[in-house]
Design a protein around this motif. Structure first.
Motif, PDB file in Angstrom:
ATOM      1  N   ILE A  39      29.846   1.329 -56.656  1.00 17.10           N
ATOM      2  CA  ILE A  39      30.577   1.478 -55.394  1.00 17.10           C
ATOM      3  C   ILE A  39      31.873   1.624 -56.161  1.00 17.10           C
ATOM      4  O   ILE A  39      32.705   2.365 -55.851  1.00 17.10           O
ATOM      5  N   ASN A  80      34.210   5.035 -55.998  1.00 17.70           N
ATOM      6  CA  ASN A  80      35.560   5.137 -55.445  1.00 17.70           C
ATOM      7  C   ASN A  80      36.317   5.883 -56.558  1.00 17.70           C
ATOM      8  O   ASN A  80      37.218   6.456 -56.032  1.00 17.70           O
ATOM      9  N   VAL A  99      34.240   3.099 -48.204  1.00 14.24           N
ATOM     10  CA  VAL A  99      34.398   2.502 -49.395  1.00 14.24           C
ATOM     11  C   VAL A  99      35.977   2.135 -49.782  1.00 14.24           C
ATOM     12  O   VAL A  99      36.538   1.130 -50.190  1.00 14.24           O
TER      13      VAL A  99
END
Length: 306
Positions: A11, A15, A73
Protein backbone atom coordinates in the motif's frame (compact mmCIF):
# COMPACT_ATOMS: atom_id res chain seq x y z
CA UNK A 1 -15.64 -11.54 1.74
CA UNK A 2 -13.29 -8.57 2.45
CA UNK A 3 -10.02 -8.45 0.55
CA UNK A 4 -7.08 -9.06 2.87
CA UNK A 5 -3.95 -7.05 2.07
CA UNK A 6 -1.19 -9.30 3.34
CA UNK A 7 1.61 -6.78 3.03
CA UNK A 8 0.97 -3.18 4.09
CA UNK A 9 4.23 -2.22 2.37
CA UNK A 10 2.47 -2.75 -0.94
CA UNK A 11 0.00 0.00 0.00
CA UNK A 12 2.83 2.41 0.84
CA UNK A 13 4.60 1.59 -2.43
CA UNK A 14 1.36 2.05 -4.38
CA UNK A 15 0.85 5.45 -2.75
CA UNK A 16 4.32 6.59 -3.76
CA UNK A 17 3.93 5.41 -7.37
CA UNK A 18 0.47 6.99 -7.59
CA UNK A 19 1.93 10.31 -6.44
CA UNK A 20 4.83 10.48 -8.91
CA UNK A 21 3.50 8.06 -11.58
CA UNK A 22 7.01 6.78 -12.17
CA UNK A 23 8.54 3.57 -10.83
CA UNK A 24 12.13 4.86 -10.88
CA UNK A 25 11.25 8.07 -9.00
CA UNK A 26 9.11 6.17 -6.51
CA UNK A 27 12.00 3.78 -5.83
CA UNK A 28 14.28 6.75 -5.11
CA UNK A 29 11.76 8.29 -2.71
CA UNK A 30 11.31 4.99 -0.91
CA UNK A 31 15.04 4.25 -0.85
CA UNK A 32 14.27 0.98 -2.60
CA UNK A 33 14.97 -0.70 -5.95
CA UNK A 34 12.88 -0.49 -9.12
CA UNK A 35 12.39 -4.24 -9.08
CA UNK A 36 11.10 -4.16 -5.49
CA UNK A 37 8.64 -1.39 -6.37
CA UNK A 38 7.44 -3.27 -9.45
CA UNK A 39 7.06 -6.45 -7.39
CA UNK A 40 4.80 -4.72 -4.81
CA UNK A 41 2.59 -3.18 -7.51
CA UNK A 42 2.18 -6.52 -9.32
CA UNK A 43 1.50 -8.27 -5.98
CA UNK A 44 -1.17 -5.71 -5.04
CA UNK A 45 -2.82 -5.97 -8.47
CA UNK A 46 -2.86 -9.75 -8.14
CA UNK A 47 -4.47 -9.59 -4.70
CA UNK A 48 -7.11 -7.15 -5.98
CA UNK A 49 -7.44 -8.97 -9.32
CA UNK A 50 -7.45 -5.65 -11.21
CA UNK A 51 -4.98 -3.35 -12.96
CA UNK A 52 -4.05 -0.20 -11.06
CA UNK A 53 -1.76 1.44 -13.65
CA UNK A 54 -1.45 1.56 -17.43
CA UNK A 55 1.49 2.75 -19.43
CA UNK A 56 1.28 5.94 -21.48
CA UNK A 57 3.66 8.04 -23.54
CA UNK A 58 4.43 10.18 -20.46
CA UNK A 59 4.86 7.26 -18.03
CA UNK A 60 2.29 5.57 -15.80
CA UNK A 61 -1.34 6.53 -15.45
CA UNK A 62 -3.82 5.37 -12.85
CA UNK A 63 -6.65 3.22 -14.09
CA UNK A 64 -10.19 3.95 -12.84
CA UNK A 65 -9.71 1.36 -10.09
CA UNK A 66 -6.29 2.80 -9.33
CA UNK A 67 -7.72 6.31 -8.97
CA UNK A 68 -10.39 5.08 -6.56
CA UNK A 69 -7.82 3.19 -4.48
CA UNK A 70 -5.35 6.11 -4.54
CA UNK A 71 -7.92 8.48 -3.03
CA UNK A 72 -8.74 6.10 -0.19
CA UNK A 73 -5.09 5.26 0.45
CA UNK A 74 -4.11 8.95 0.61
CA UNK A 75 -6.87 9.65 3.14
CA UNK A 76 -6.05 6.52 5.10
CA UNK A 77 -2.34 7.27 5.35
CA UNK A 78 -3.11 10.85 6.38
CA UNK A 79 -5.38 9.51 9.14
CA UNK A 80 -2.58 7.20 10.26
CA UNK A 81 -0.10 10.11 10.31
CA UNK A 82 -2.57 12.15 12.37
CA UNK A 83 -2.98 9.25 14.78
CA UNK A 84 0.78 8.89 15.13
CA UNK A 85 1.15 12.63 15.80
CA UNK A 86 -1.60 12.54 18.39
CA UNK A 87 -0.16 9.44 20.04
CA UNK A 88 3.26 11.11 20.21
CA UNK A 89 1.66 14.23 21.66
CA UNK A 90 -0.31 12.10 24.15
CA UNK A 91 2.96 10.57 25.36
CA UNK A 92 4.01 14.04 26.46
CA UNK A 93 0.67 15.07 27.94
CA UNK A 94 -0.61 14.66 31.50
CA UNK A 95 -4.23 14.92 32.57
CA UNK A 96 -4.42 15.88 36.24
CA UNK A 97 -7.49 15.70 38.47
CA UNK A 98 -6.90 18.46 41.01
CA UNK A 99 -8.67 19.98 43.96
CA UNK A 100 -8.85 23.76 43.41
CA UNK A 101 -7.50 24.80 46.82
CA UNK A 102 -4.60 22.36 46.68
CA UNK A 103 -3.82 23.48 43.13
CA UNK A 104 -3.92 27.21 43.87
CA UNK A 105 -2.32 27.22 47.33
CA UNK A 106 0.42 24.64 46.97
CA UNK A 107 0.91 23.20 43.50
CA UNK A 108 0.72 26.20 41.14
CA UNK A 109 3.75 28.00 42.59
CA UNK A 110 5.88 24.87 42.14
CA UNK A 111 4.88 23.75 38.64
CA UNK A 112 7.47 26.02 37.02
CA UNK A 113 10.23 23.70 38.20
CA UNK A 114 8.52 20.71 36.58
CA UNK A 115 7.98 22.50 33.27
CA UNK A 116 11.57 23.78 33.15
CA UNK A 117 12.92 20.27 33.73
CA UNK A 118 10.47 18.74 31.24
CA UNK A 119 9.87 21.32 28.45
CA UNK A 120 7.89 18.86 26.31
CA UNK A 121 5.27 18.17 28.97
CA UNK A 122 1.71 19.32 28.24
CA UNK A 123 -0.47 19.68 31.35
CA UNK A 124 -4.25 19.42 31.24
CA UNK A 125 -5.71 20.48 34.60
CA UNK A 126 -9.17 19.15 35.48
CA UNK A 127 -10.85 20.33 38.67
CA UNK A 128 -13.06 17.98 40.66
CA UNK A 129 -15.06 18.29 43.86
CA UNK A 130 -13.19 15.52 45.67
CA UNK A 131 -15.01 12.89 43.63
CA UNK A 132 -12.18 11.57 41.41
CA UNK A 133 -11.78 8.45 43.59
CA UNK A 134 -15.51 7.74 43.29
CA UNK A 135 -15.91 8.03 39.50
CA UNK A 136 -17.05 4.95 37.60
CA UNK A 137 -14.19 5.30 35.11
CA UNK A 138 -11.61 7.64 36.65
CA UNK A 139 -8.96 6.69 34.07
CA UNK A 140 -11.10 8.35 31.40
CA UNK A 141 -11.13 11.60 33.40
CA UNK A 142 -7.44 11.89 34.28
CA UNK A 143 -4.19 9.93 34.45
CA UNK A 144 -3.77 10.63 38.15
CA UNK A 145 -5.12 13.03 40.72
CA UNK A 146 -5.19 14.57 44.18
CA UNK A 147 -7.84 13.40 46.63
CA UNK A 148 -8.62 14.57 50.18
CA UNK A 149 -9.61 11.94 52.70
CA UNK A 150 -8.37 8.99 54.71
CA UNK A 151 -6.80 7.16 51.79
CA UNK A 152 -9.10 4.13 51.81
CA UNK A 153 -10.04 4.07 48.13
CA UNK A 154 -10.18 0.69 46.46
CA UNK A 155 -8.93 0.28 42.90
CA UNK A 156 -6.35 3.05 43.34
CA UNK A 157 -2.66 3.26 44.10
CA UNK A 158 -2.66 5.74 47.00
CA UNK A 159 0.22 7.76 48.46
CA UNK A 160 -0.29 10.25 51.30
CA UNK A 161 1.60 13.46 50.60
CA UNK A 162 2.05 14.43 54.27
CA UNK A 163 0.18 14.20 57.61
CA UNK A 164 -2.10 17.19 58.18
CA UNK A 165 -2.88 19.44 61.12
CA UNK A 166 -6.33 21.01 61.15
CA UNK A 167 -7.25 24.44 62.46
CA UNK A 168 -10.65 25.69 63.62
CA UNK A 169 -11.29 29.12 62.09
CA UNK A 170 -14.02 31.73 61.86
CA UNK A 171 -14.27 35.44 61.15
CA UNK A 172 -13.55 37.96 63.94
CA UNK A 173 -17.19 39.11 63.73
CA UNK A 174 -18.49 35.56 64.09
CA UNK A 175 -16.28 34.98 67.11
CA UNK A 176 -17.50 38.20 68.72
CA UNK A 177 -21.10 37.05 68.28
CA UNK A 178 -20.39 33.45 69.31
CA UNK A 179 -17.76 33.34 72.07
CA UNK A 180 -15.69 30.17 71.79
CA UNK A 181 -13.54 29.10 74.72
CA UNK A 182 -13.97 25.34 74.92
CA UNK A 183 -14.53 22.66 72.26
CA UNK A 184 -18.06 22.18 73.60
CA UNK A 185 -18.88 25.77 72.56
CA UNK A 186 -18.83 24.65 68.91
CA UNK A 187 -21.94 22.57 69.51
CA UNK A 188 -24.02 25.74 69.20
CA UNK A 189 -22.16 27.12 66.15
CA UNK A 190 -22.98 26.76 62.45
CA UNK A 191 -20.56 24.17 61.10
CA UNK A 192 -19.41 24.73 57.52
CA UNK A 193 -18.16 21.74 55.55
CA UNK A 194 -17.67 20.18 52.13
CA UNK A 195 -18.57 16.61 51.09
CA UNK A 196 -19.86 15.33 54.45
CA UNK A 197 -19.51 15.83 58.21
CA UNK A 198 -16.81 13.21 58.84
CA UNK A 199 -14.10 15.76 59.63
CA UNK A 200 -16.32 17.46 62.18
CA UNK A 201 -17.39 14.12 63.62
CA UNK A 202 -13.74 13.14 64.06
CA UNK A 203 -12.88 16.50 65.64
CA UNK A 204 -15.74 16.36 68.16
CA UNK A 205 -14.90 12.75 69.06
CA UNK A 206 -11.21 13.57 69.54
CA UNK A 207 -12.17 16.43 71.86
CA UNK A 208 -14.65 14.33 73.87
CA UNK A 209 -17.65 16.42 72.85
CA UNK A 210 -21.02 15.02 71.83
CA UNK A 211 -22.01 16.33 68.42
CA UNK A 212 -25.65 17.48 68.68
CA UNK A 213 -27.96 15.81 66.18
CA UNK A 214 -29.85 19.08 65.68
CA UNK A 215 -26.73 21.20 65.10
CA UNK A 216 -26.82 24.02 62.54
CA UNK A 217 -24.67 23.26 59.51
CA UNK A 218 -24.08 24.32 55.94
CA UNK A 219 -22.70 22.06 53.19
CA UNK A 220 -20.78 23.97 50.51
CA UNK A 221 -19.61 23.07 47.01
CA UNK A 222 -15.85 23.38 47.40
CA UNK A 223 -13.09 24.60 49.72
CA UNK A 224 -12.79 28.02 48.11
CA UNK A 225 -16.50 28.66 48.63
CA UNK A 226 -16.17 27.35 52.17
CA UNK A 227 -13.29 29.74 52.79
CA UNK A 228 -15.14 32.80 51.50
CA UNK A 229 -18.24 31.78 53.48
CA UNK A 230 -16.13 31.50 56.63
CA UNK A 231 -14.53 34.91 56.06
CA UNK A 232 -18.00 36.37 55.49
CA UNK A 233 -19.12 35.14 58.90
CA UNK A 234 -21.53 32.37 57.91
CA UNK A 235 -20.07 29.89 60.37
CA UNK A 236 -16.98 28.06 61.58
CA UNK A 237 -14.73 25.73 59.57
CA UNK A 238 -11.98 23.16 59.74
CA UNK A 239 -9.09 23.62 57.29
CA UNK A 240 -5.62 22.23 56.81
CA UNK A 241 -3.65 24.76 58.85
CA UNK A 242 -1.22 25.70 56.05
CA UNK A 243 -4.06 26.38 53.57
CA UNK A 244 -5.44 29.36 55.55
CA UNK A 245 -2.19 30.70 56.99
CA UNK A 246 -2.34 33.92 54.96
CA UNK A 247 -5.94 34.64 56.06
CA UNK A 248 -4.95 34.11 59.70
CA UNK A 249 -1.93 36.40 59.34
CA UNK A 250 -4.05 39.15 57.74
CA UNK A 251 -6.75 38.82 60.38
CA UNK A 252 -9.46 37.79 57.93
CA UNK A 253 -9.83 34.65 60.04
CA UNK A 254 -9.09 33.89 63.67
CA UNK A 255 -8.16 30.68 65.46
CA UNK A 256 -10.22 30.72 68.69
CA UNK A 257 -8.23 27.87 70.27
CA UNK A 258 -4.82 29.16 69.19
CA UNK A 259 -3.71 25.64 68.30
CA UNK A 260 -3.97 22.96 65.63
CA UNK A 261 -5.43 19.48 65.82
CA UNK A 262 -4.32 16.12 64.49
CA UNK A 263 -6.47 14.34 61.91
CA UNK A 264 -6.70 11.14 59.90
CA UNK A 265 -7.50 13.21 56.79
CA UNK A 266 -4.85 14.28 54.29
CA UNK A 267 -4.13 15.01 50.64
CA UNK A 268 -3.21 11.92 48.62
CA UNK A 269 -1.80 11.30 45.18
CA UNK A 270 -3.93 8.57 43.61
CA UNK A 271 -3.61 6.57 40.39
CA UNK A 272 -6.25 4.18 39.02
CA UNK A 273 -5.03 0.62 39.48
CA UNK A 274 -3.50 -0.99 36.42
CA UNK A 275 -3.17 2.42 34.76
CA UNK A 276 -0.45 2.53 32.12
CA UNK A 277 1.13 5.90 32.85
CA UNK A 278 2.88 7.67 30.00
CA UNK A 279 6.54 8.60 30.58
CA UNK A 280 5.46 12.19 31.22
CA UNK A 281 2.76 11.15 33.72
CA UNK A 282 5.31 8.93 35.49
CA UNK A 283 7.74 11.88 35.60
CA UNK A 284 5.03 14.06 37.15
CA UNK A 285 4.21 11.36 39.70
CA UNK A 286 7.86 11.09 40.77
CA UNK A 287 8.33 14.87 40.77
CA UNK A 288 5.26 15.46 42.94
CA UNK A 289 6.33 12.91 45.55
CA UNK A 290 9.84 14.31 45.65
CA UNK A 291 8.55 17.88 45.88
CA UNK A 292 6.05 16.98 48.61
CA UNK A 293 8.95 15.72 50.72
CA UNK A 294 11.17 18.76 50.21
CA UNK A 295 8.53 21.50 50.04
CA UNK A 296 5.82 20.33 52.41
CA UNK A 297 3.74 23.13 53.95
CA UNK A 298 5.20 24.84 56.98
CA UNK A 299 4.33 23.04 60.21
CA UNK A 300 3.50 19.71 58.61
CA UNK A 301 5.39 16.72 60.06
CA UNK A 302 7.44 14.50 57.81
CA UNK A 303 6.03 11.26 56.48
CA UNK A 304 7.52 8.36 54.60
CA UNK A 305 6.41 7.62 51.06
CA UNK A 306 5.91 4.03 50.06
Amino acid sequence: MPVVIRNINSIQVFNAVADVQNVTRAAQLLNSSQSAVSYHIKKLEAELDTALFRRSASGLELTEAGSILAGHVARGLEAIRTGIDQAASRAGSIELALLPMFASRWLSSRLGGLLEANPGVQLSIKNHNNNYAHMANPERFADLGIQWGRGSWSNFEVTKLWPERLVVVCSPAYLAAHPIREPSDLASCTLLHVDDTRMWEEWFADNDVQLPETRSQMMLEDRHFQLSSTINGLGISLFASWAVQSELERGDLVNPFDRTFGTSFAYHLIIPQNADLSPSAKAFHDWLLKTSRSARPVGQPATRHS
